[in-house]
Structures are given as structure tokens and as C-alpha cells.
Design a protein around this motif. Sequence first.
Motif, PDB file in Angstrom:
ATOM      1  N   ILE A   1     102.024 -36.878 -24.193  1.00  0.00           N
ATOM      2  CA  ILE A   1     102.206 -35.496 -24.625  1.00  0.00           C
ATOM      3  C   ILE A   1     101.086 -34.681 -23.990  1.00  0.00           C
ATOM      4  O   ILE A   1      99.965 -35.174 -23.824  1.00  0.00           O
ATOM      5  CB  ILE A   1     102.244 -35.385 -26.168  1.00  0.00           C
ATOM      6  N   GLY A   2     101.384 -33.465 -23.603  1.00  0.00           N
ATOM      7  CA  GLY A   2     100.426 -32.638 -22.877  1.00  0.00           C
ATOM      8  C   GLY A   2      99.264 -32.162 -23.725  1.00  0.00           C
ATOM      9  O   GLY A   2      99.395 -31.975 -24.928  1.00  0.00           O
ATOM     10  N   ASP A   3      98.127 -31.950 -23.079  1.00  0.00           N
ATOM     11  CA  ASP A   3      96.937 -31.427 -23.756  1.00  0.00           C
ATOM     12  C   ASP A   3      97.185 -30.012 -24.272  1.00  0.00           C
ATOM     13  O   ASP A   3      96.621 -29.617 -25.282  1.00  0.00           O
ATOM     14  CB  ASP A   3      95.752 -31.362 -22.788  1.00  0.00           C
ATOM     15  N   ALA A   4      97.967 -29.239 -23.541  1.00  0.00           N
ATOM     16  CA  ALA A   4      98.307 -27.865 -23.919  1.00  0.00           C
ATOM     17  C   ALA A   4      99.694 -27.869 -24.549  1.00  0.00           C
ATOM     18  O   ALA A   4     100.616 -28.473 -24.009  1.00  0.00           O
ATOM     19  CB  ALA A   4      98.285 -26.956 -22.703  1.00  0.00           C
ATOM     20  N   GLN A   5      99.826 -27.209 -25.676  1.00  0.00           N
ATOM     21  CA  GLN A   5     101.108 -27.201 -26.379  1.00  0.00           C
ATOM     22  C   GLN A   5     101.584 -25.784 -26.682  1.00  0.00           C
ATOM     23  O   GLN A   5     102.172 -25.527 -27.721  1.00  0.00           O
ATOM     24  CB  GLN A   5     101.003 -28.028 -27.669  1.00  0.00           C
ATOM     25  N   PHE A   6     101.347 -24.840 -25.759  1.00  0.00           N
ATOM     26  CA  PHE A   6     101.860 -23.486 -25.985  1.00  0.00           C
ATOM     27  C   PHE A   6     103.378 -23.462 -25.902  1.00  0.00           C
ATOM     28  O   PHE A   6     104.021 -22.555 -26.428  1.00  0.00           O
ATOM     29  CB  PHE A   6     101.209 -22.454 -25.053  1.00  0.00           C
ATOM     30  N   LEU A   7     103.971 -24.459 -25.252  1.00  0.00           N
ATOM     31  CA  LEU A   7     105.403 -24.713 -25.317  1.00  0.00           C
ATOM     32  C   LEU A   7     105.531 -26.074 -26.007  1.00  0.00           C
ATOM     33  O   LEU A   7     105.393 -27.120 -25.361  1.00  0.00           O
ATOM     34  CB  LEU A   7     106.044 -24.706 -23.927  1.00  0.00           C
ATOM     35  N   PRO A   8     105.712 -26.072 -27.325  1.00  0.00           N
ATOM     36  CA  PRO A   8     105.645 -27.318 -28.098  1.00  0.00           C
ATOM     37  C   PRO A   8     106.615 -28.378 -27.592  1.00  0.00           C
ATOM     38  O   PRO A   8     107.798 -28.119 -27.404  1.00  0.00           O
ATOM     39  CB  PRO A   8     106.008 -26.879 -29.516  1.00  0.00           C
ATOM     40  N   GLY A   9     106.046 -29.559 -27.337  1.00  0.00           N
ATOM     41  CA  GLY A   9     106.819 -30.670 -26.827  1.00  0.00           C
ATOM     42  C   GLY A   9     106.554 -30.958 -25.366  1.00  0.00           C
ATOM     43  O   GLY A   9     107.098 -31.920 -24.816  1.00  0.00           O
ATOM     44  N   TYR A  10     105.694 -30.158 -24.733  1.00  0.00           N
ATOM     45  CA  TYR A  10     105.350 -30.395 -23.333  1.00  0.00           C
ATOM     46  C   TYR A  10     104.838 -31.819 -23.165  1.00  0.00           C
ATOM     47  O   TYR A  10     103.923 -32.263 -23.847  1.00  0.00           O
ATOM     48  CB  TYR A  10     104.300 -29.385 -22.872  1.00  0.00           C
ATOM     49  N   CYS A  11     105.449 -32.545 -22.247  1.00  0.00           N
ATOM     50  CA  CYS A  11     105.085 -33.937 -21.977  1.00  0.00           C
ATOM     51  C   CYS A  11     105.002 -34.179 -20.482  1.00  0.00           C
ATOM     52  O   CYS A  11     105.441 -33.350 -19.682  1.00  0.00           O
ATOM     53  CB  CYS A  11     106.129 -34.890 -22.577  1.00  0.00           C
ATOM     54  N   LEU A  12     104.448 -35.320 -20.144  1.00  0.00           N
ATOM     55  CA  LEU A  12     104.361 -35.741 -18.750  1.00  0.00           C
ATOM     56  C   LEU A  12     104.690 -37.215 -18.651  1.00  0.00           C
ATOM     57  O   LEU A  12     104.477 -37.975 -19.599  1.00  0.00           O
ATOM     58  CB  LEU A  12     102.953 -35.535 -18.187  1.00  0.00           C
ATOM     59  N   LEU A  13     105.188 -37.597 -17.496  1.00  0.00           N
ATOM     60  CA  LEU A  13     105.329 -38.998 -17.146  1.00  0.00           C
ATOM     61  C   LEU A  13     104.316 -39.254 -16.042  1.00  0.00           C
ATOM     62  O   LEU A  13     104.352 -38.605 -14.992  1.00  0.00           O
ATOM     63  CB  LEU A  13     106.739 -39.322 -16.653  1.00  0.00           C
ATOM     64  N   LEU A  14     103.372 -40.161 -16.302  1.00  0.00           N
ATOM     65  CA  LEU A  14     102.346 -40.517 -15.328  1.00  0.00           C
ATOM     66  C   LEU A  14     102.710 -41.836 -14.672  1.00  0.00           C
ATOM     67  O   LEU A  14     103.131 -42.775 -15.353  1.00  0.00           O
ATOM     68  CB  LEU A  14     100.988 -40.690 -16.014  1.00  0.00           C
ATOM     69  N   THR A  15     102.527 -41.925 -13.378  1.00  0.00           N
ATOM     70  CA  THR A  15     102.696 -43.204 -12.714  1.00  0.00           C
ATOM     71  C   THR A  15     101.742 -44.217 -13.337  1.00  0.00           C
ATOM     72  O   THR A  15     100.701 -43.836 -13.878  1.00  0.00           O
ATOM     73  CB  THR A  15     102.421 -43.093 -11.200  1.00  0.00           C
ATOM     74  N   ASP A  16     102.068 -45.487 -13.259  1.00  0.00           N
ATOM     75  CA  ASP A  16     101.144 -46.502 -13.775  1.00  0.00           C
ATOM     76  C   ASP A  16     100.222 -47.028 -12.679  1.00  0.00           C
ATOM     77  O   ASP A  16      99.420 -47.927 -12.906  1.00  0.00           O
ATOM     78  CB  ASP A  16     101.896 -47.645 -14.460  1.00  0.00           C
TER      79      ASP A  16
END
Length: 153
Positions: free
Chosen positions: A33-48
Motif C-alpha cells: 500500500i502506498g505511503d501517500a493515501q490522498f487517493l485511498p487505496g493507492y497501491c504498488l506492485l514492486l518487483t522482487d
Amino acid sequence: MSADDWRTDRIGSCARGENPTLLATLPGGFAVIGDAQFLPGYCLLLTDDPAVERLTDLPRPARLTFLESMERLGEAVERACASLDPAFRRINLEILGNFDPFLHAHIWPRYEWEPPELVVGPVARYPQQKWAQTPLGPQHDPLRAAIRHFLSS
């Protein structure tokens, strides 16, 4: 080690289970889940793999796995946000890579309550100070739980 050391090694801290933003480990990477949530639910997929900078750095089967995981996280964010906010509109999926040098995808929920001049454009049009105004916190725990639920269903 300070509480924020995970920010300097987001991928490694996910692999070690030390990243507090980690939602799930998917076949194509880490859902966070993103550090910034001004748009609630912002997420990222990070490569492993922190050495992977671009989607094209991956062999084709791994690219497809990353994209499938991105789609899976996107659907979970969509379902979670729609269940919690009737003003949810859609999600935007982006692979940019202009700031962090490792492959990652952004999953942006979009809402009817966004300013009309911003809702139809890319999230990057939001003023930079907006990103710091709503940091991730305990108030986002129900949203995290909902995203995790839809990732596992």
C-alpha cells in the motif's frame, strides 16, 4: 536500525518481512500500500528483484507473471475501494519508473469526489504537496484489510 529504514530498501525489506506497507507476496512481486493515501487505496506492485529496472529486463514468462500480478492487485484494489466508498470510479494502472530505479507498477483508485480538473487526467497532475497531506496511517487499516481480503479470494 530506525523505524523508517525499510524506505531505503523497499524490496529487501519486503523480502525480509520488515516492510510495514506489505500487503501480500504475489507470483510477480510484492503488493504494497502506498505511503501517500490522498487517493485511498493507492497501491504498488514492486518487483522482487531490485536489479530489474524495466519490464523488458524480465524474460517474457516473468513479464507476464508481473503483469498478471499487477492485474490481480488492481482488481483487489478496485473491489476493496468500491466496497468502502460509493464514489469510487475506476482504477488507473501505470508503470512509470521515473523516480525509483526498480520495476514497479502504480495502482491508483479514482473517485467522483476528486476535483473536476484532476479526475480526468493522470494522478501526476496533483500538486506535490498533496502527496504529503494524507500519509498512510492506522485510519487506513480497514482499507488494507479489504485489499488483503480481495487478494486472497
